[in-house]
Structures are given as structure tokens and as C-alpha cells.
Design a protein around this motif. Structure first.
Motif, PDB file in Angstrom:
ATOM      1  N   ALA A  85       0.728  -1.188   0.047  1.00  0.00           N
ATOM      2  CA  ALA A  85       0.010   0.044  -0.113  1.00  0.00           C
ATOM      3  C   ALA A  85       0.880   1.170   0.000  1.00  0.00           C
ATOM      4  CB  ALA A  85      -1.030  -0.083   1.190  1.00  0.00           C
ATOM      5  N   MET A  86       1.996   1.253   0.536  1.00  0.00           N
ATOM      6  CA  MET A  86       2.860   2.436   0.819  1.00  0.00           C
ATOM      7  C   MET A  86       3.398   2.530  -0.541  1.00  0.00           C
ATOM      8  SD  MET A  86       6.354   3.279   0.956  1.00  0.00           S
ATOM      9  CE  MET A  86       6.868   1.587   1.154  1.00  0.00           C
ATOM     10  N   GLU A  87       4.064   1.481  -1.209  1.00  0.00           N
ATOM     11  CA  GLU A  87       4.436   1.846  -2.592  1.00  0.00           C
ATOM     12  C   GLU A  87       3.546   2.404  -3.664  1.00  0.00           C
ATOM     13  OE1 GLU A  87       6.830  -1.342  -4.401  1.00  0.00           O
ATOM     14  OE2 GLU A  87       8.528  -0.785  -3.115  1.00  0.00           O
ATOM     15  N   GLN A  88       2.220   1.707  -3.395  1.00  0.00           N
ATOM     16  CA  GLN A  88       1.360   2.141  -4.326  1.00  0.00           C
ATOM     17  C   GLN A  88       0.915   3.739  -4.149  1.00  0.00           C
ATOM     18  OE1 GLN A  88      -1.898  -0.593  -3.662  1.00  0.00           O
ATOM     19  NE2 GLN A  88      -1.025  -2.175  -5.035  1.00  0.00           N
ATOM     20  N   GLN A  89       1.149   4.206  -2.952  1.00  0.00           N
ATOM     21  CA  GLN A  89       0.505   5.370  -2.626  1.00  0.00           C
ATOM     22  C   GLN A  89       1.759   6.453  -3.097  1.00  0.00           C
ATOM     23  OE1 GLN A  89      -1.566   7.222  -1.499  1.00  0.00           O
ATOM     24  NE2 GLN A  89      -3.119   6.190  -0.882  1.00  0.00           N
ATOM     25  N   MET A  90       3.111   6.000  -3.011  1.00  0.00           N
ATOM     26  CA  MET A  90       3.974   6.735  -3.538  1.00  0.00           C
ATOM     27  C   MET A  90       3.954   6.902  -5.318  1.00  0.00           C
ATOM     28  SD  MET A  90       7.482   5.998  -1.234  1.00  0.00           S
ATOM     29  CE  MET A  90       8.274   4.972  -2.076  1.00  0.00           C
ATOM     30  N   ASP A  91       3.572   5.633  -5.875  1.00  0.00           N
ATOM     31  CA  ASP A  91       3.490   5.824  -7.226  1.00  0.00           C
ATOM     32  C   ASP A  91       2.539   6.702  -7.580  1.00  0.00           C
ATOM     33  OD1 ASP A  91       5.353   3.929  -7.418  1.00  0.00           O
ATOM     34  OD2 ASP A  91       4.106   2.334  -7.693  1.00  0.00           O
ATOM     35  N   GLN A  92       1.553   7.142  -6.574  1.00  0.00           N
ATOM     36  CA  GLN A  92       0.465   8.180  -7.162  1.00  0.00           C
ATOM     37  C   GLN A  92       0.667   9.388  -6.640  1.00  0.00           C
ATOM     38  OE1 GLN A  92      -3.073   6.521  -5.333  1.00  0.00           O
ATOM     39  NE2 GLN A  92      -2.944   4.645  -6.537  1.00  0.00           N
ATOM     40  N   LEU A  93       1.828   9.596  -5.947  1.00  0.00           N
ATOM     41  CA  LEU A  93       2.030  11.074  -5.439  1.00  0.00           C
ATOM     42  C   LEU A  93       2.615  11.876  -6.733  1.00  0.00           C
ATOM     43  CD1 LEU A  93       4.361  10.280  -2.449  1.00  0.00           C
ATOM     44  CD2 LEU A  93       2.422  11.502  -2.600  1.00  0.00           C
ATOM     45  N   PRO A  94       2.135  13.047  -6.799  1.00  0.00           N
ATOM     46  CA  PRO A  94       2.571  14.162  -7.818  1.00  0.00           C
ATOM     47  C   PRO A  94       4.282  14.276  -7.842  1.00  0.00           C
ATOM     48  CG  PRO A  94       0.896  15.137  -6.649  1.00  0.00           C
ATOM     49  CD  PRO A  94       1.417  14.104  -5.945  1.00  0.00           C
ATOM     50  N   PHE A  95       4.736  14.126  -9.002  1.00  0.00           N
ATOM     51  CA  PHE A  95       6.138  14.282  -9.042  1.00  0.00           C
ATOM     52  C   PHE A  95       7.060  13.237  -8.699  1.00  0.00           C
ATOM     53  CE2 PHE A  95       4.143  18.612  -8.474  1.00  0.00           C
ATOM     54  CZ  PHE A  95       4.544  19.147 -10.052  1.00  0.00           C
ATOM     55  N   PHE A  96       6.617  12.090  -8.209  1.00  0.00           N
ATOM     56  CA  PHE A  96       7.551  11.139  -7.915  1.00  0.00           C
ATOM     57  C   PHE A  96       7.857  10.423  -9.108  1.00  0.00           C
ATOM     58  CE2 PHE A  96       7.952   6.532  -6.782  1.00  0.00           C
ATOM     59  CZ  PHE A  96       9.073   6.361  -5.847  1.00  0.00           C
ATOM     60  N   ILE A  97       7.314  10.424 -10.166  1.00  0.00           N
ATOM     61  CA  ILE A  97       7.990  10.225 -11.251  1.00  0.00           C
ATOM     62  C   ILE A  97       9.056  10.954 -11.886  1.00  0.00           C
ATOM     63  CG2 ILE A  97       6.311  11.360 -13.030  1.00  0.00           C
ATOM     64  CD1 ILE A  97       7.301   7.591 -13.625  1.00  0.00           C
TER      65      ILE A  97
END
Length: 189
Positions: A85-97
């Protein structure tokens, strides 16, 4: 989920894997910088691109490495579902990409682009560019991480041999007389 579960199940393996990625690129970046210095005219823009990729990779890849350790720590301190769940949340954070994409792209392409620059400068044969691309992709596409890193390690040995064969006059950029450079090359054989 398999990625995190595998890392959490074998801490020695995951630690070795993550450290190989981190220190492997930390040792490749200076080699790319040296290659950039060898290319003077033809292929210069490729060499500069390789240097830029090495700088970006060296500055962003450590953050991704820490994410592996963080995911394992969450899985161990909580549970696997929380880590996923933590990794999925990070993937959805703006600008993480904006961190992930440059780190991954730079770490994969820096050395092949540097080899392409050496090829454009006439210092290495063209087929080495294809080998460089395949070796850079090996850790990401091979069935086991040991195989991928083994292929990459063999390629690094080949890069060392390639760089050892570059004429000394190219390394010193004219600061060494041609006669002295030829004398040194004769002594190395």
C-alpha cells in the motif's frame, strides 16, 4: 507484491542486490566521465549527453535505493500489505515520476551512450554499442538478478579492456608528445 515479499524474506539477498545497484552505478559514473573526456569533436554531443546522464543517475539513484530498504522495513515492522500500500501510494504522488524516470533511464543509458560517443569518435567498433545496451538491460530483464549482474560485471571488465586500449595521446589530450605516448603504449604491450 512479489518484489517486496522477496526482499523481506531474504534480507541478505535484498541488501546485496540493493547495494550492488547503488555502488555499481557509483563506480560506473566516473568511468563515463572519463569517456566524456576522450571525445573531442565527432561524437562530442553524445559524450556530453552521457556525462549528463551519469550526473543525473548518480544524484537520483540513491533515493530509489533507499526506497527498497524502506519498503522492506515497512513489511518487517508492519506487514506485506502495508508495504505494498505504501509503494502504491508513492506511485500516485505528484512528481514522484520526476525522480523515478530520470534515475532509471540515466542508470541504464549513461554507459551505452558513452560507448556510442567513443564509437562516433572512432575509438571503438560499432558493435560495442549494441553489447553495451544489452549489458545495461541485463539486470532488469534477466530471469535472476545474479545472472543479470554477472552479465553486467563481465561487460564492465570488457569496458576496462576497451579503455586500456585507447591510445595514451587521447587520454592526455595532446599534453604528452606523440613519441612519449607511443613509447608508453609499447611498454604496456
Amino acid at each position: 507484491m512479489r518484489h517486496i515479499a522477496g526482499h523481506a524474506a531474504d534480507l541478505t539477498r535484498s541488501g546485496l542486490h540493493t547495494n550492488l545497484i547503488h555502488y555499481g552505478f557509483a563506480l560506473v559514473a566516473p568511468v563515463v566521465y572519463a569517456m566524456v573526456g576522450l571525445v573531442r569533436a565527432r561524437g562530442g554531443w553524445l559524450a556530453n549527453l552521457a556525462g549528463l546522464l551519469a550526473v543525473i543517475g548518480l544524484s537520483t539513484l540513491p533515493g530509489l535505493v533507499l526506497l527498497d530498504f524502506f519498503s522492506v522495513a515497512v513489511a518487517l515492522s508492519s506487514d506485506l500489505d502495508a508495504a505494498v500500500a505504501m509503494e502504491q501510494q508513492m506511485d500516485q504522488l505528484p512528481f514522484f515520476i520526476a525522480i523515478v524516470a530520470p534515475a532509471f533511464i540515466s542508470s541504464v543509458l549513461a554507459l551505452p551512450v558513452a560507448i556510442a560517443a567513443l564509437w562516433r569518435a572512432g575509438l571503438v567498433p560499432g558493435y560495442l554499442v549494441a553489447i553495451a545496451i544489452l549489458a545495461a538491460l541485463a539486470p532488469n530483464v534477466s530471469p535472476g538478478w545474479v545472472i543479470g549482474f554477472g552479465i553486467n560485471a563481465l561487460w564492465m571488465l570488457a569496458v576496462a579492456v576497451i579503455l586500456a586500449r585507447v591510445p595514451l595521446a587521447r587520454w592526455y589530450g595532446g599534453s604528452v608528445s606523440t613519441a612519449a605516448a607511443e613509447e608508453r603504449e609499447g611498454a604496456q604491450v
